[in-house]
Scaffold this active site. Structure first.
Site, PDB file in Angstrom:
ATOM      1  N   CYS A 118       0.749  -1.145   0.057  1.00 64.91           N
ATOM      2  CA  CYS A 118      -0.127  -0.070   0.052  1.00 64.91           C
ATOM      3  C   CYS A 118       1.008   1.363  -0.092  1.00 64.91           C
ATOM      4  O   CYS A 118       0.435   2.410  -0.022  1.00 64.91           O
ATOM      5  CB  CYS A 118      -0.871  -0.042   1.281  1.00 64.91           C
ATOM      6  SG  CYS A 118      -1.963  -1.311   1.174  1.00 64.91           S
ATOM      7  N   HIS A 258      -3.585   6.860   2.180  1.00 62.34           N
ATOM      8  CA  HIS A 258      -4.108   5.507   1.638  1.00 62.34           C
ATOM      9  C   HIS A 258      -5.262   5.111   2.247  1.00 62.34           C
ATOM     10  O   HIS A 258      -5.597   5.233   3.479  1.00 62.34           O
ATOM     11  CB  HIS A 258      -2.836   4.651   2.167  1.00 62.34           C
ATOM     12  CG  HIS A 258      -3.249   3.160   2.038  1.00 62.34           C
ATOM     13  ND1 HIS A 258      -3.504   2.728   0.837  1.00 62.34           N
ATOM     14  CD2 HIS A 258      -3.135   2.209   2.795  1.00 62.34           C
ATOM     15  CE1 HIS A 258      -3.873   1.455   0.830  1.00 62.34           C
ATOM     16  NE2 HIS A 258      -3.707   1.059   1.930  1.00 62.34           N
ATOM     17  N   ASN A 288     -10.036  -0.786  -0.558  1.00 59.01           N
ATOM     18  CA  ASN A 288      -8.624  -0.490  -0.552  1.00 59.01           C
ATOM     19  C   ASN A 288      -8.199  -1.138  -1.804  1.00 59.01           C
ATOM     20  O   ASN A 288      -8.065  -2.435  -1.856  1.00 59.01           O
ATOM     21  CB  ASN A 288      -8.076  -1.149   0.755  1.00 59.01           C
ATOM     22  CG  ASN A 288      -6.567  -1.307   0.639  1.00 59.01           C
ATOM     23  OD1 ASN A 288      -5.831  -0.785   0.005  1.00 59.01           O
ATOM     24  ND2 ASN A 288      -5.987  -1.436   1.954  1.00 59.01           N
TER      25      ASN A 288
HETATM   26  N1  ACO Z   1     -18.137  -9.083   9.120  1.00 58.11           N
HETATM   27  C1  ACO Z   1     -18.540  -9.484  10.167  1.00 58.11           C
HETATM   28  N2  ACO Z   1     -17.639  -9.740  11.405  1.00 58.11           N
HETATM   29  C2  ACO Z   1     -16.551  -9.521  10.774  1.00 58.11           C
HETATM   30  C3  ACO Z   1     -15.953  -9.283   9.812  1.00 58.11           C
HETATM   31  C4  ACO Z   1     -16.580  -9.245   8.662  1.00 58.11           C
HETATM   32  N3  ACO Z   1     -16.451  -9.144   7.397  1.00 58.11           N
HETATM   33  N4  ACO Z   1     -14.330  -9.555   9.684  1.00 58.11           N
HETATM   34  C5  ACO Z   1     -14.129  -9.627  11.066  1.00 58.11           C
HETATM   35  N5  ACO Z   1     -15.319 -10.000  11.803  1.00 58.11           N
HETATM   36  C6  ACO Z   1     -15.204 -10.222  13.136  1.00 58.11           C
HETATM   37  C7  ACO Z   1     -14.302 -11.068  13.810  1.00 58.11           C
HETATM   38  O1  ACO Z   1     -14.368 -12.397  13.538  1.00 58.11           O
HETATM   39  C8  ACO Z   1     -14.115 -10.595  15.089  1.00 58.11           C
HETATM   40  O2  ACO Z   1     -15.052 -11.335  16.012  1.00 58.11           O
HETATM   41  P1  ACO Z   1     -14.694 -12.039  17.230  1.00 58.11           P
HETATM   42  O3  ACO Z   1     -14.505 -10.938  18.122  1.00 58.11           O
HETATM   43  O4  ACO Z   1     -15.830 -12.674  17.559  1.00 58.11           O
HETATM   44  O5  ACO Z   1     -13.394 -12.642  17.106  1.00 58.11           O
HETATM   45  C9  ACO Z   1     -14.785  -9.226  15.162  1.00 58.11           C
HETATM   46  O6  ACO Z   1     -15.310  -8.943  13.876  1.00 58.11           O
HETATM   47  C10 ACO Z   1     -13.713  -7.987  15.513  1.00 58.11           C
HETATM   48  O7  ACO Z   1     -12.567  -8.289  14.479  1.00 58.11           O
HETATM   49  P2  ACO Z   1     -11.481  -7.595  14.160  1.00 58.11           P
HETATM   50  O8  ACO Z   1     -10.276  -8.110  13.311  1.00 58.11           O
HETATM   51  O9  ACO Z   1     -10.924  -7.031  15.584  1.00 58.11           O
HETATM   52  O10 ACO Z   1     -12.157  -6.291  13.516  1.00 58.11           O
HETATM   53  P3  ACO Z   1     -11.746  -5.105  13.004  1.00 58.11           P
HETATM   54  O11 ACO Z   1     -12.327  -3.919  13.911  1.00 58.11           O
HETATM   55  O12 ACO Z   1     -10.093  -4.689  13.551  1.00 58.11           O
HETATM   56  O13 ACO Z   1     -11.624  -4.648  11.658  1.00 58.11           O
HETATM   57  C11 ACO Z   1     -10.420  -4.908   9.803  1.00 58.11           C
HETATM   58  C12 ACO Z   1     -10.954  -5.837  10.913  1.00 58.11           C
HETATM   59  C13 ACO Z   1     -11.305  -4.175   8.927  1.00 58.11           C
HETATM   60  C14 ACO Z   1      -9.525  -5.845   8.958  1.00 58.11           C
HETATM   61  C15 ACO Z   1      -9.345  -4.032  10.157  1.00 58.11           C
HETATM   62  O14 ACO Z   1      -8.547  -4.592  11.443  1.00 58.11           O
HETATM   63  C16 ACO Z   1      -8.272  -3.196   9.166  1.00 58.11           C
HETATM   64  O15 ACO Z   1      -8.914  -2.360   8.478  1.00 58.11           O
HETATM   65  N6  ACO Z   1      -7.155  -3.394   9.505  1.00 58.11           N
HETATM   66  C17 ACO Z   1      -6.053  -2.882   8.738  1.00 58.11           C
HETATM   67  C18 ACO Z   1      -6.120  -3.138   7.220  1.00 58.11           C
HETATM   68  C19 ACO Z   1      -4.989  -2.465   6.586  1.00 58.11           C
HETATM   69  O16 ACO Z   1      -4.799  -1.264   6.728  1.00 58.11           O
HETATM   70  N7  ACO Z   1      -4.088  -3.269   5.772  1.00 58.11           N
HETATM   71  C20 ACO Z   1      -2.909  -2.477   5.216  1.00 58.11           C
HETATM   72  C21 ACO Z   1      -2.933  -2.085   3.921  1.00 58.11           C
HETATM   73  S1  ACO Z   1      -3.442  -3.707   2.960  1.00 58.11           S
HETATM   74  C22 ACO Z   1      -1.740  -4.089   2.103  1.00 58.11           C
HETATM   75  O17 ACO Z   1      -0.785  -3.646   2.354  1.00 58.11           O
HETATM   76  C23 ACO Z   1      -2.130  -4.956   1.215  1.00 58.11           C
END
Ligand code: ACO
Length: 335
Positions: A118, A258, A288
């Site tokens: 990214c 980003h 993204n």
């Molecule tokens: N729908 C419903 N529930 C979900 C989903 C979904 N799509 N995805 C995860 N959950 C659940 C999980 O299972 C978890 O449930 P649990 O508590 O029962 O275990 C709960 O939601 C919370 O999960 P988290 O992973 O803590 O959710 P979070 O709020 O962190 O959101 C996300 C997840 C969107 C992936 C976030 O962490 C994020 O954006 N991370 C950074 C992504 C990023 O910037 N990547 C870098 C660039 S990408 C690259 O370089 C290629």
């Protein structure tokens, strides 16, 4: 030695996203998720997906380049370098950039891919700026392009709701009016690769029946960890660049971050202390798109920018890689 008096500027912008969309409602039918969860946790409403198998990353990049060439009436044979930032090259070998260069008629260009996830486009601007300031090359076509749908596991709700496909392109040339790419703060930390990776297909884990069965050919990420590092490091890098350039949150016109996740952008914005309305976002439309997010923002807001606008970029991605950059916008679209 870089010539401090010479500055590289973005002189044209182009973009392309596939026509087909994948909405949150579509995803509700594919995995255990909901529109409400996706919007509140990421800000994403839909993404564009290149469903046609004959439309790999090079296709997206070529279309974005053609859009730029046509808008700015650029002679492709005058381009010295075609740089494609991507983590989804058409193939591991050969690189995507030479193919893109040939297809757009950049017959006098050398071309290579840049892999910084990214942060790829941000790193690419730094590379292009240095080449131009050194006087070695005059015209550089920098493209950020990713077909994320080719490496996303559409049964993994933790990743499939985030990513989309797209490409954005900019032309970087010597500035003639004093506005352009000023400087940056770029960093990396390889210990982050355990949190965001595609395991197989490289020399560490060549593809075989086992890696295939394990889904090693799909992107995996530990979202919560990546989230934390993204906010911390984008904020720190942005603050470094602000300090270096005597910028205040008031003097900055736009933050172009980003488009990782709306909550990451919001937390970063708060850390920097920039007003909400200065943060440019289009994550709701595209998701993204990895290396494509920054140039897609530039393309969407091109008509808003005025010559001299002070723009702060910030990005974070797999690797880990991250950074921030300061650029003064070079032109008014209407003139
Ligand atoms: N729908 C419903 N529930 C979900 C989903 C979904 N799509 N995805 C995860 N959950 C659940 C999980 O299972 C978890 O449930 P649990 O508590 O029962 O275990 C709960 O939601 C919370 O999960 P988290 O992973 O803590 O959710 P979070 O709020 O962190 O959101 C996300 C997840 C969107 C992936 C976030 O962490 C994020 O954006 N991370 C950074 C992504 C990023 O910037 N990547 C870098 C660039 S990408 C690259 O370089 C290629």
């Amino acid at each position: 030695m870089l010539n401090q008096a010479v500055k590289a500027a973005i002189t044209a912008v182009g973009s392309y996203v596939p026509k087909e969309t994948l909405t949150n409602q579509d995803l509700e039918r594919m995995v255990d998720t909901s529109d409400e969860w996706i919007q509140s946790r990421t800000g994403i409403v839909q993404r564009h997906i290149a469903k046609n198998p004959l439309h790999p990353t090079s296709y997206l990049a070529i279309e974005a380049a053609k859009n730029l060439i046509q808008k700015k009436n650029v002679d492709p044979s005058s381009i010295d370098l075609v740089l494609v930032a991507t983590i989804t090259p058409d193939m591991n070998i050969a690189a995507t950039a030479p193919y893109v260069a040939t297809q757009i008629g950049a017959s006098n260009a050398f071309a290579f891919d840049l892999q910084a996830a990214c942060s790829g486009f941000l790193y690419g601007m730094s590379v292009a700026s240095a080449y131009i300031r050194s006087g070695q090359y005059k015209k550089i076509l920098l493209i950020g392009a990713d077909k994320m749908s080719s490496i996303v596991d559409y049964s993994d709700r933790k990743t499939c709701v985030i990513f989309g496909d797209g490409a954005g392109a900019v032309l970087m040339e010597k500035s003639t009016n004093g506005f352009g790419y000023e400087n940056d703060f770029l960093r990396s930390d390889g210990s982050g690769r355990e949190f965001l990776y595609m395991k197989s297909g490289g020399s560490l884990h060549p593809i075989n029946a086992t890696t295939f069965a394990e889904g090693g050919h799909y992107l995996k990420q530990e979202g919560r960890t990546v989230f934390k590092y993204a906010v911390q490091n984008m904020s720190l890098a942005a603050k470094e660049v602000m300090k270096k350039n005597n910028l205040t949150s008031e003097s900055i016109d736009y933050l172009v971050p980003h488009q990782a996740n709306q909550r990451i952008l919001e937390a970063t914005r708060k850390n920097i202390g920039i007003e909400d309305k200065k943060v440019l976002m289009n994550i709701q439309k595209y998701g993204n798109t990895t290396a494509a997010t920054l140039p897609l923002v530039l393309a969407d807001y091109e008509s808003t920018f005025k010559a001299g606008d002070k723009i702060l970029f910030a990005a974070f991605g797999g690797g880990f890689t991250w950074g921030a950059a300061y650029l003064t916008w070079n032109y008014d679209q209407s003139t």
